[in-house]
Scaffold this active site. Structure first.
Site, short mmCIF file in Angstrom:
data_model
loop_
_atom_site.label_atom_id
_atom_site.label_comp_id
_atom_site.label_asym_id
_atom_site.label_seq_id
_atom_site.Cartn_x
_atom_site.Cartn_y
_atom_site.Cartn_z
N CYS A 98 5.95 -4.58 2.80
CA CYS A 98 5.03 -3.55 3.27
C CYS A 98 5.49 -3.01 4.62
O CYS A 98 6.37 -3.58 5.26
CB CYS A 98 3.62 -4.15 3.40
SG CYS A 98 2.88 -4.52 1.80
N CYS A 124 -3.83 -8.38 -3.93
CA CYS A 124 -3.15 -8.60 -5.20
C CYS A 124 -1.76 -9.14 -4.91
O CYS A 124 -1.17 -8.87 -3.87
CB CYS A 124 -3.09 -7.34 -6.06
SG CYS A 124 -1.86 -6.13 -5.57
N CYS A 161 -3.75 -3.17 -2.15
CA CYS A 161 -3.35 -3.70 -3.45
C CYS A 161 -2.36 -2.70 -4.05
O CYS A 161 -1.85 -1.83 -3.34
CB CYS A 161 -4.54 -3.98 -4.36
SG CYS A 161 -5.44 -2.53 -4.92
#
Length: 281
Positions: free
Chosen positions: A207, A199, A123
């Site tokens: 990422c 989230c 998150c």
């Protein structure tokens, strides 16, 4: 079908349209507001609208209205038709040549990276939701999973309400800490079998490219840290977040991972994103 496939590939040939497509893939099966997409990718509303229209015309995404907002999601059925066409026509039905899934075993079952499967929960702050997930899976199935959590922009410490909930639920909190996602990249980092974002902001971000192509899923949910009101009202928000994650993780740990092929497993894990507190999968 060739015309539709060419339109899809052409639409993805622009870097910003591709960035939108990748964001929506990370958020699947969510439908994401246009404003959130534009904000995540630093696009002007007018520019985002043009790119979204191109992807919509190519049949790669869907659009629906919710109140005054337009929400967009991946058109998975259409996307699967494109993949099928490329595999069956261009690759002449030889998945061992064209498909990245050829890295998996002949039976299609995911290989174990070690004696235990390795799971990372991501998150933004790593102060509540991903910490909850780490603690829950470790307690529920720590004999079968190595469990980690991290934040893309980690907080200095775990939220006090989150710690209170974990204590109330009987978790050992002695080893928990907020961690940066960078700790889990590069040489010596664990090889993950599963990476879950919990989230929306973390899922919206680009990422790291996780080694070994782990199975990924987005289990987005409201951030209890942003809850307002009295301490009792804030505590309730954290309790609800914990309950939602507990149900999802309980169902995840019960999946027959040693018998499901990758596509079946991905479908089952995506379905868990709709499980809420007090519900069963």
């Amino acid at each position: 079908m060739e015309k539709e496939t060419l339109a899809s590939l052409t639409a993805l040939g622009h870097p910003q349209r591709l960035a939108i497509f990748r964001l929506l893939m990370r958020r699947y099966p969510d439908a994401v507001p246009a404003g959130e997409i534009g904000a995540a990718l630093s696009l002007k509303p007018s520019t985002a609208s043009v790119y979204l229209s191109s992807l919509l015309d190519a049949g790669l995404i869907t659009q629906k209205r919710q109140g005054t907002s337009l929400l967009y999601a991946i058109h998975m059925t259409a996307l699967q038709r494109v993949f099928d066409y490329l595999l069956l026509d261009c690759c002449r039905g030889r998945p061992e040549v064209c498909s990245p899934l050829s890295q998996f075993t002949a039976s299609g079952v995911i290989p174990m990276s070690g004696e235990k499967l390795s799971v990372l929960f991501l998150c933004t702050g790593n102060s509540a939701r991903s910490i909850f997930a780490e603690a829950i899976l470790r307690r529920e199935a720590g004999d079968r999973f190595e469990v980690y959590s991290a934040g893309t922009y980690p907080s200095a410490e775990i939220n006090r309400f989150a710690l209170d909930v974990l204590r109330q639920k009987g978790h050992d909190i002695s080893g928990l800490r907020a961690k940066n996602a960078r700790e889990f990249t590069g040489q010596g980092a664990p090889a993950f079998d599963f990476v879950f974002t919990v989230c929306n902001r973390a899922a919206n971000e680009e990422c790291p490219a996780w080694e070994g192509q782990p199975i990924t899923a987005h289990w987005g949910m409201a951030d209890p840290v942003k809850a307002t009101g009295t301490d009792a009202e804030k505590s309730l928000a954290f309790q609800n977040a914990y309950g939602t994650l507990f149900n999802r993780i309980k169902a995840f740990s019960a999946l027959p991972l040693d018998t499901l092929d990758r596509m079946s497993l991905q479908k089952a894990i995506d379905a868990l994103s709709r499980t809420k507190a007090g519900e069963t999968a």
